[in-house]
Design an enzyme around this catalytic site. Sequence first.
Site: not given
Length: 290
Positions: A264-265
Site C-alpha cells: 500500500g501507501h
Amino acid sequence: MSATVHHRYATVDGRRIFYRETGSADLPTVVLLHGFPTSSFMFRNLIPQLEGYRVIAPDHLGFGLSDAPGTEDFDYGFDALTDLTAGLLTQLGVGRYTIVVQDYGAPIGWRLALRDPDAVVAVITQNGNGYEEGFVADTWRPIWAYQREQSPENEAALRGAFTLEAIRDQYTTGVADVSVLTPDTWTLDHAHISRPGNAEVQLKLFLDYATNPPLYPALHAWLRGRQVPVLATWGRDDPFFGPDGARAFARDTDHAEIHVMEGGHFLLESAGDEVAALIRTFLAKHLPTA
C-alpha cells in the site's frame, strides 16, 4: 554491517529542524523526504541499509520532532517547506544529491529539482506522485472539494483523516498480512498530529496541495531534458496514488525502473527489505561510491 544513524537538530530560518544522518560529507548524498502524516521515522529501517552514502532525512516543519508552530506563526505551504529543506541542505554543505520521496516528500523534492536543476542527480520515488494519472479520484475527492470551498462540511470531512483509525488505514490498506506492520507507526503519527493546533497545519497543507499538479509539466520537462534516472517502487494498492503514477515516469526518462509491488501507501513497512535492495542496486548503478 550497517551504518550508524545520528539523530540531530539544526536551526533553519529560526526553526528547529530534526534530521537523521549517516555517513561522512565526502560520500554521495541521498536525501529522504517523508510524507503525510508521518516523519523521518518512516525511514528508520532503510537508513542503516544505505551504507556507503551520506544519508539525510529531515522531519518537515509541523511533523515528527521538528518544530510545529501554529498556522498563526508560520505560513504553511509546500514552497515554505521546500525553503526550509533547501536551507538545511545548504547548512549541511550538500550541493548534489539523490532524492528519495514519498507522498508529501514528492512535491518538496520536485521543487528542489526545479529550483536548482543541477542539484538532483537521481530520483527514487516510493508512491511519490508526479503525474495526473497517479491520483486515485475516489480518495482525493474530499480534498479537491475542500480546495474548491473551505466550508464547514468539507473541513469536517478532512478532519476525519486525523483520527487514529484513519491513520491506521493508511498503513494497512493494500497489505495482505497486517501482522507484519508495527502499530508504533500509526500510534506515533497520531500522537504528533494530535498536538494542539496541528490539525489546522494539516488542513493548510491539504489546501496548498492544489499548487502541486501545476508543477508537473515543468517536472516532466526537467526529467526529459536531463534524462534523470528514476526508480519507482510503488505499492500496488495505495488508496491515494495508483500504479499508473509510477508507470508514467517512463514517459519522460529513458532511465526509469518501475517496480509495482504488493502493498500500500507505506511500502517500506511491508516490503522494506525488497525496496532497500532495489534502492541499493539503483544507487550502485547511478551513484557509485567508488
